[in-house]
Design an enzyme around this catalytic site. Structure first.
Site, PDB file in Angstrom:
ATOM      1  N   ARG B  56       1.090  -1.136   0.060  1.00 50.60           N
ATOM      2  CA  ARG B  56       0.008   0.067   0.157  1.00 50.60           C
ATOM      3  C   ARG B  56       0.740   1.336   0.043  1.00 50.60           C
ATOM      4  NH1 ARG B  56      -3.962  -1.873   4.762  1.00 50.60           N
ATOM      5  NH2 ARG B  56      -2.195  -2.775   5.127  1.00 50.60           N
ATOM      6  N   GLU B  93       6.201  -8.936  16.367  1.00 50.00           N
ATOM      7  CA  GLU B  93       5.863  -9.366  17.619  1.00 50.00           C
ATOM      8  C   GLU B  93       5.990 -11.010  17.623  1.00 50.00           C
ATOM      9  OE1 GLU B  93       2.219  -8.367  20.944  1.00 50.00           O
ATOM     10  OE2 GLU B  93       2.203  -7.604  18.622  1.00 50.00           O
TER      11      GLU B  93
END
Lengths: 168, 168
Positions: B56, B93
């Site tokens: 994007r 993460e």
């Protein structure tokens, strides 16, 4: 301007026997990139909205949408777009793929231009046409930066208006 | 113009407890998209080239590069860019990721603007800065469409000029 001078052919990428067409030199030259976008935009003046294909189609599609002041809509691989989705499965040579669009992104009978970087076998482009027609959009034109003519992708797109800026 | 009106929050996408920020309404409105690109471009006027992040970031980066008539360079995931590549691994993460840039795409001491859609934890943006500095480029600014302030991504980018058009 000879745009093919700004596409480099990289042998054996991503796998042996594949000759990859690298668009980086074209993107790195603002005169050439701006010229390319303006030429692609000329093929989309009659459309209501611009559809760009993930990921390199976003580069050309978004810049054309900006230049023409028209809506831009993303077609993406499965799992990338939220909300209500319409999807289309299609077969490639050795595997199959799924592309998606948001259901509410196209209104009935809107004229759509589809933009991508490469027309190869035409499988993805054909699936995109079906996807948009399933949303009741009308395909006004398909515009590619380049076309690999030996793969005969245009045959799969018979009946549609197809343009490419460069033919190999 | 309140750009946040054109970002929809989609709960539980792509996984439960994630609130996805959907940019489709912004892209679908040409007045809003053109305004956004022009505002992002104002943050990049002093740069030599625009780097956009797959996928994007390509939408905003390419349109800004077109608007400013500046070179556009792609940062992509591993295996997507041909030729001589510089790559950077970084931890997210629950997994790790690798981003790549073409080695010859940045010249020594060129001023670079990095453009992406979202600043979240800042991991990808930080890795992109390191990648560009490894190519001897100078980070002039990082420009994001939106910033998820509760994830404190700016902390990871201390020392850099960071702008976002929308803060959540």
């Amino acid at each position: 301007m000879n745009l093919s001078d700004y596409i480099h052919t990289i042998p054996d990428f991503p796998t042996p026997w594949i000759a990859f067409k690298d668009i980086s030199p074209l993107l790195a030259n603002p005169d050439v990139f701006v010229y390319t976008i303006n030429e692609m935009a000329k093929k989309c003046t009659d459309t209501d909205l611009i559809v760009g294909l993930d990921a390199r189609g976003f580069i050309f599609g978004a810049a054309v949408a900006f230049a023409l002041h028209k809506p831009f809509v993303m077609v993406r691989k499965k799992g990338k777009l939220p909300w209500e989705i319409v999807s289309m499965d299609y077969d490639l040579e050795y595997w199959s793929n799924t592309i998606c669009i948001q259901k509410n992104s196209i209104h009935q009978w809107q004229n759509v231009a589809i933009i991508d970087d490469v027309l190869a076998t035409g499988g993805t482009a054909q699936a995109t046409c079906r996807l948009i027609e399933q949303c009741w959009g009308v395909i006004n034109s398909l515009v590619f930066l380049m076309e690999l003519e030996f793969l005969a992708g245009r045959k799969k797109l018979a009946g549609y208006k197809v343009s490419s800026m460069i033919a190999f």
